[in-house]
Design an enzyme around this catalytic site. Structure first.
Site, PDB file in Angstrom:
ATOM      1  CG  ASN A  12      -9.869  31.477  24.188  1.00 45.54           C
ATOM      2  OD1 ASN A  12      -9.772  31.848  25.354  1.00 45.54           O
ATOM      3  ND2 ASN A  12     -10.749  30.564  23.791  1.00 45.54           N
ATOM      4  CD1 TRP A  13      -3.900  34.288  25.792  1.00 42.48           C
ATOM      5  CD2 TRP A  13      -3.419  35.157  27.798  1.00 42.48           C
ATOM      6  NE1 TRP A  13      -2.960  35.268  25.609  1.00 42.48           N
ATOM      7  CE2 TRP A  13      -2.637  35.824  26.831  1.00 42.48           C
ATOM      8  CE3 TRP A  13      -3.290  35.552  29.134  1.00 42.48           C
ATOM      9  CZ2 TRP A  13      -1.740  36.849  27.147  1.00 42.48           C
ATOM     10  CZ3 TRP A  13      -2.401  36.574  29.456  1.00 42.48           C
ATOM     11  CH2 TRP A  13      -1.634  37.207  28.474  1.00 42.48           C
ATOM     12  CE  LYS A  14      -9.234  27.383  24.362  1.00 40.11           C
ATOM     13  NZ  LYS A  14      -9.459  26.080  23.774  1.00 40.11           N
ATOM     14  CG  HIS A 101     -14.768  28.724  23.265  1.00 37.19           C
ATOM     15  ND1 HIS A 101     -14.620  27.407  23.645  1.00 37.19           N
ATOM     16  CD2 HIS A 101     -13.683  29.025  22.518  1.00 37.19           C
ATOM     17  CE1 HIS A 101     -13.479  26.946  23.155  1.00 37.19           C
ATOM     18  NE2 HIS A 101     -12.895  27.912  22.450  1.00 37.19           N
ATOM     19  CD  GLU A 103     -12.445  25.083  25.535  1.00 44.02           C
ATOM     20  OE1 GLU A 103     -12.121  26.124  26.130  1.00 44.02           O
ATOM     21  OE2 GLU A 103     -11.703  24.493  24.714  1.00 44.02           O
ATOM     22  CD  GLU A 170     -12.719  28.476  18.255  1.00 41.45           C
ATOM     23  OE1 GLU A 170     -11.534  28.734  18.204  1.00 41.45           O
ATOM     24  OE2 GLU A 170     -13.344  28.353  19.312  1.00 41.45           O
ATOM     25  N   GLY A 176      -7.748  22.110  20.465  1.00 44.50           N
ATOM     26  CA  GLY A 176      -6.788  21.540  21.402  1.00 44.50           C
ATOM     27  C   GLY A 176      -6.358  20.118  21.070  1.00 44.50           C
ATOM     28  CB  SER A 215      -5.346  22.368  16.028  1.00 43.36           C
ATOM     29  OG  SER A 215      -5.828  21.594  17.109  1.00 43.36           O
ATOM     30  N   GLY A 236      -6.004  29.184  20.469  1.00 39.09           N
ATOM     31  CA  GLY A 236      -5.975  28.803  21.883  1.00 39.09           C
ATOM     32  C   GLY A 236      -4.551  28.515  22.324  1.00 39.09           C
ATOM     33  N   GLY A 237      -4.177  27.231  22.307  1.00 33.94           N
ATOM     34  CA  GLY A 237      -2.883  26.784  22.834  1.00 33.94           C
ATOM     35  C   GLY A 237      -1.702  27.606  22.337  1.00 33.94           C
TER      36      GLY A 237
HETATM   37  P1  PGA Z   1      -6.736  25.642  20.141  1.00 36.61           P
HETATM   38  O1  PGA Z   1      -8.052  26.356  20.721  1.00 36.61           O
HETATM   39  O2  PGA Z   1      -6.028  26.645  19.261  1.00 36.61           O
HETATM   40  O3  PGA Z   1      -5.935  25.281  21.367  1.00 36.61           O
HETATM   41  O4  PGA Z   1      -7.190  24.452  19.374  1.00 36.61           O
HETATM   42  C1  PGA Z   1      -8.803  27.236  19.923  1.00 36.61           C
HETATM   43  C2  PGA Z   1      -9.959  27.783  20.717  1.00 36.61           C
HETATM   44  O5  PGA Z   1     -10.558  27.056  21.510  1.00 36.61           O
HETATM   45  O6  PGA Z   1     -10.327  28.962  20.569  1.00 36.61           O
END
Ligand code: PGA
Length: 256
Positions: A12-14, A101, A103, A170, A176, A215, A236-237
């Site tokens: 997930n590049w966000k 998600h 977010e 999640e 993050g 993470s 994500g990251g």
């Molecule tokens: P993260 O994000 O790996 O940076 O913790 C995961 C996500 O939000 O899908």
């Protein structure tokens, strides 16, 4: 484990990536993951502005990396300024769409009812929804993690999806932050998700993949991949570095 639960790792590049770096990242991800292709499904979910370009690049390379989007609208088309329908995402070459998600639940006030409708829209377009669930830190501290995840699950999962659905657990506090739940905590929630899915009509709880997200990095991927009922990862990251993402895919491919 059934065949439909082949490991699946999605990046997930966000809201990251302009055209040049997005194309470079997609090309390096395709180069970093070829060996895993027959043991592990891999997808990348760039921002909407890059879907067409990255999709074309992935098609040119002809590898096994699939394209996913990070959100979609409920409607098929019409007067919805700024929205993108699941059909439009399918037209761009997407196979997966992340919905719900945290977010989006937090930043855009998305409720489980809306997430449910979005997941249904994804199915309508012939794509696979990745439905995200997870408790906040306060909810976990109050001992309500399982209850919250169960509520989000029953409110967000569409009926009649068979096995054409992916769930991602999640925990909001792990996204993050570099912090992750213990292996026992992940196992407990994943078991709960598997059990609760039996209450959703028209889905096959044993055939649905449940990913862990929050993470995930090369250093913890092997341990997470070994946890029962964990069928992959939403990253994500670490998905913004092809080498790290490739290493995570490798850990899940080896866990088969
Ligand atoms: P993260 O994000 O790996 O940076 O913790 C995961 C996500 O939000 O899908």
């Amino acid at each position: 484990m059934t065949d439909t639960r082949r490991p699946f790792v999605a990046g997930n590049w966000k809201m990251n990536g302009l055209r040049a770096d997005g194309l470079a990242l997609a090309t390096s991800v395709a180069a970093a993951t070829p060996e895993q292709a027959d043991q592990c499904d891999v997808a990348i979910c760039p921002p909407a502005t890059l879907l067409a370009t990255v999709g074309e690049r992935l098609a040119e390379i002809g590898g096994a990396v699939a394209l996913g989007a990070q959100d979609c609208a409920v409607a098929v088309h019409g007067a919805h300024t700024g929205d993108i329908s699941a059909e439009m995402l399918a037209d761009t070459g997407c196979r997966y769409v992340i919905v719900g998600h945290s977010e989006r639940r937090v930043d855009h006030g998305e409720t489980s009812a809306l997430v449910h409708d979005k997941a249904q829209a994804v199915l309508r377009a012939g794509l696979i929804p990745i439905v995200c669930l997870g408790e906040t830190e306060a909810e976990r501290d109050q001992g309500r993690a399982l209850a919250i995840v169960g509520e989000q699950l029953s409110g967000s999962l569409p009926n009649d999806a068979g096995s054409a659905l992916v769930v991602a657990y999640e925990p909001v506090w792990a996204i993050g932050t570099g912090r992750t739940p213990t292996e026992d905590e992940i196992a407990e929630v994943h078991r709960h998700i598997r059990n609760e899915m039996a209450g959703v009509s028209g889905i096959d709880p044993d055939a649905i993949r449940v990913l862990y997200g929050g993470s995930v990095k090369p250093a913890n991927a092997t341990a997470i991949a070994a946890i029962e009922n964990v069928d992959g990862a939403l990253v994500g990251g670490a998905s913004l570095k092809a080498e790290d993402f490739g290493a995570i895919c490798q850990s899940f491919a080896e866990a088969v």
